[in-house]
Design a protein around this motif. Sequence first.
Motif, mmCIF file in Angstrom:
data_model
loop_
_atom_site.group_PDB
_atom_site.id
_atom_site.type_symbol
_atom_site.label_atom_id
_atom_site.label_comp_id
_atom_site.label_asym_id
_atom_site.label_seq_id
_atom_site.Cartn_x
_atom_site.Cartn_y
_atom_site.Cartn_z
ATOM 1 N N UNK A 61 0.765 -1.312 0.026
ATOM 2 C CA UNK A 61 0.234 -0.042 -0.070
ATOM 3 C C UNK A 61 0.954 1.148 -0.158
ATOM 4 N N UNK A 62 1.999 1.180 0.360
ATOM 5 C CA UNK A 62 2.899 2.343 0.338
ATOM 6 C C UNK A 62 3.042 2.813 -0.818
ATOM 7 N N UNK A 63 3.224 2.043 -1.944
ATOM 8 C CA UNK A 63 3.603 2.395 -3.132
ATOM 9 C C UNK A 63 2.341 3.138 -3.792
ATOM 10 N N UNK A 64 1.005 2.981 -3.079
ATOM 11 C CA UNK A 64 0.016 3.759 -3.657
ATOM 12 C C UNK A 64 -0.345 5.050 -2.676
ATOM 13 N N UNK A 65 0.881 5.472 -1.946
ATOM 14 C CA UNK A 65 0.508 6.478 -1.147
ATOM 15 C C UNK A 65 -0.560 6.364 -0.100
ATOM 16 N N UNK A 66 -0.828 5.188 0.343
ATOM 17 C CA UNK A 66 -1.621 4.997 1.408
ATOM 18 C C UNK A 66 -1.056 4.555 2.563
ATOM 19 N N UNK A 67 -1.201 5.564 3.737
ATOM 20 C CA UNK A 67 -0.093 5.376 5.046
ATOM 21 C C UNK A 67 -0.893 4.283 6.021
ATOM 22 N N UNK A 68 -0.113 3.888 6.828
ATOM 23 C CA UNK A 68 -0.275 2.816 7.660
ATOM 24 C C UNK A 68 -1.456 3.251 8.741
ATOM 25 N N UNK A 69 -1.495 4.398 8.947
ATOM 26 C CA UNK A 69 -2.485 5.198 9.756
ATOM 27 C C UNK A 69 -4.084 5.185 9.033
ATOM 28 N N UNK A 70 -3.833 5.321 7.631
ATOM 29 C CA UNK A 70 -4.981 5.401 7.123
ATOM 30 C C UNK A 70 -5.549 3.938 7.032
ATOM 31 N N UNK A 71 -4.946 2.772 6.883
ATOM 32 C CA UNK A 71 -5.020 1.306 6.910
ATOM 33 C C UNK A 71 -5.674 1.167 8.266
ATOM 34 N N UNK A 72 -5.060 1.518 9.214
ATOM 35 C CA UNK A 72 -5.528 1.202 10.453
ATOM 36 C C UNK A 72 -6.996 1.608 10.688
ATOM 37 N N UNK A 73 -7.488 2.645 10.137
ATOM 38 C CA UNK A 73 -8.576 3.320 10.588
ATOM 39 C C UNK A 73 -9.953 2.497 9.626
ATOM 40 N N UNK A 74 -9.449 1.801 8.438
ATOM 41 C CA UNK A 74 -10.382 1.067 7.950
ATOM 42 C C UNK A 74 -11.191 -0.136 8.533
ATOM 43 N N UNK A 75 -12.420 0.043 8.610
ATOM 44 C CA UNK A 75 -13.301 -0.769 9.310
ATOM 45 C C UNK A 75 -14.653 -1.261 8.291
ATOM 46 N N UNK A 76 -14.259 -2.040 7.210
ATOM 47 C CA UNK A 76 -15.483 -2.508 6.450
ATOM 48 C C UNK A 76 -16.507 -3.233 7.043
ATOM 49 N N UNK A 77 -17.713 -2.975 6.793
ATOM 50 C CA UNK A 77 -18.851 -3.789 7.316
ATOM 51 C C UNK A 77 -19.066 -4.898 6.482
ATOM 52 N N UNK A 78 -19.200 -6.132 7.259
ATOM 53 C CA UNK A 78 -19.225 -7.381 6.462
ATOM 54 C C UNK A 78 -20.287 -7.408 5.531
ATOM 55 N N UNK A 79 -21.519 -6.853 6.123
ATOM 56 C CA UNK A 79 -23.087 -7.093 5.525
ATOM 57 C C UNK A 79 -22.709 -6.058 4.293
ATOM 58 N N UNK A 80 -21.942 -5.268 3.979
ATOM 59 C CA UNK A 80 -21.902 -4.252 2.976
ATOM 60 C C UNK A 80 -21.373 -4.705 1.860
ATOM 61 N N UNK A 81 -20.186 -5.333 2.162
ATOM 62 C CA UNK A 81 -19.288 -5.974 1.039
ATOM 63 C C UNK A 81 -19.805 -7.383 0.736
ATOM 64 N N UNK A 82 -20.082 -7.635 -0.703
ATOM 65 C CA UNK A 82 -20.570 -8.746 -0.968
ATOM 66 C C UNK A 82 -19.559 -9.845 -0.967
ATOM 67 N N UNK A 83 -18.125 -9.423 -1.217
ATOM 68 C CA UNK A 83 -17.054 -10.392 -1.216
ATOM 69 C C UNK A 83 -16.896 -11.118 0.067
ATOM 70 N N UNK A 84 -17.044 -10.287 1.154
ATOM 71 C CA UNK A 84 -16.834 -10.753 2.656
ATOM 72 C C UNK A 84 -17.851 -11.548 3.001
ATOM 73 N N UNK A 85 -19.032 -10.860 2.631
ATOM 74 C CA UNK A 85 -20.341 -11.732 3.160
ATOM 75 C C UNK A 85 -20.377 -13.077 2.321
ATOM 76 N N UNK A 86 -19.943 -13.168 1.149
ATOM 77 C CA UNK A 86 -20.256 -14.574 0.355
ATOM 78 C C UNK A 86 -19.230 -15.482 1.327
ATOM 79 N N UNK A 87 -17.945 -14.891 1.656
ATOM 80 C CA UNK A 87 -17.023 -15.812 2.196
ATOM 81 C C UNK A 87 -17.363 -16.180 3.420
ATOM 82 N N UNK A 88 -18.050 -15.501 4.354
ATOM 83 C CA UNK A 88 -18.639 -15.713 5.590
ATOM 84 C C UNK A 88 -19.679 -16.661 5.502
#
Length: 541
Positions: A61-88
Amino acid sequence: MAEALFSSALAGAAAAVSSSLQVEQVLDQILEQVSYVVPSDTCNIMLIEGDGARIVRWRGYEALGISNEDLAKVRPAITVYGTFRAMVETGQPVVVGDTQKTAAWVTAPGRVDHRSYVGAPICIDGKVEGFINANSSRPGQFSQRDADRLSAFASHAAIALKNARLYEQTREYAGMLEQRVEERTRELRARTAWAEAILRSTSDGIIVTDADGDITDLNPVASRWLHHSLPEADVQTLRRAIRTVAHHADEDSLQLVELTDLDLELRSAPISGDDPTPAIVVAAHDVTHLRAVDRMRSQFISDISHELRTPVTTIKLYTSLLRAGPAEKHDVYFRSLEKETGRIANLVEAIVKIARIESGRFELAPVRTDMNIVISCEARGAAPVAAAKGLSVIESISHDPLMVYIDPTWFIEAVSNLVNNALLYTDRGEIRISTEATTRDGTVWATCTIKDTGPGIPYHEQAHLFERFFRGDAARAANIPGNGLGLAIAKAIIERHGGAIEISSTPGVDTCATIRLPLAEAGERQRPIAASTPIHGVNSE
């Protein structure tokens, strides 16, 4: 070649799992191996927390200019993202060939999007606990083979997470056990300290023995008896008694042991508990004072009986003579009866005084008085009696006032007892009565001394002078009247006044009785003498 690389990477992941319990380190190594066999722009590992997921490790992610702090804040909801919901829901990996052509794909706000995606669920004990995700900016980057390979790495990640959880649970359990051990240790130490404090403070001797009666432990009191204070013969006697009561512990046995200067009451009981080695505790209670009181009671009865026997016998004799004897002798008989009844009355009165003193009903009414005046009156009152015996009374009174607080009635009785003793036991010479101020132990005392030139008191009798009913051999042999209570009463009276009385004697030369009272301070109006003041002069042991 590709399969060999995959096998090598998978082995590296397995080695990481087995070599460390540091879950972050293991997951980093798993992502590193994933990058070798599943080429991607970015990859990460997410763990499910509640209804969402949190990125815990990441790469690229550093090559894309995304900081570790930004990644640490990411909290995707399982029900919103179909890929996660399908795997669950299925527990199977998901491949997205082109994110722009897949309706289930959700682009997070502000996120640099990817064109292809592959993800594998991390399953622990049949439950999806997280995901391994890989993204690429090129459509069609990932295939089912990549999904299968990612699933293999997800299995290793699951093992690493499970091991880490088990390790953390083990650590928590070990910490809890350690805490419980510390608490239990503190509790045991407190109980031990409590028990030791009781054993140290008790006046009883506590001895622990084995089943054979051999001593295994004892408290300081018992240790002092067995190792320091008792003669060897008494030690052996006590050890035999301890062994005897230990052998009869089940019978609630009691044994009284009479030693040279110590009377002990021994009781024993078995110690119950989980210890397979039987043990007995023996409590040794010092009953010396109780035995002394019992002996004193017996001695008191014996002394009273002895003192009453003679006058009662005489009274019975003269009563019989009055009935049978000639009338001209009645006057002689009556005089003898009067003498003996007076003797009994004096004895009863002295016993009553002793009882009042010992029961605490000995009240004083102190008055500020010059001791010189009281002693001078006593000396002048004794002079005619002394003159009748051919004795002289020499009065040597201090020129300075000796102001003291006394109850005149009781104080005069104490002084009279001492003066009368001097008159009774002196057949020649003089009786010297003097007063003065003396200093002793840093305190100034008003002192009265009564010194006679009588036969003196044998050294072996001097330690018993203040014992009740004690009369020396010379007094009994000479049939000198008395009941042996005068000195005990005098000592109690003087000590109740806050003073002291002493008698010293040189056999064949003289006897000297000394009374000391504290001087009244200048300007002091009254010094109260409490009714509860301890009496030490009367022998109650």
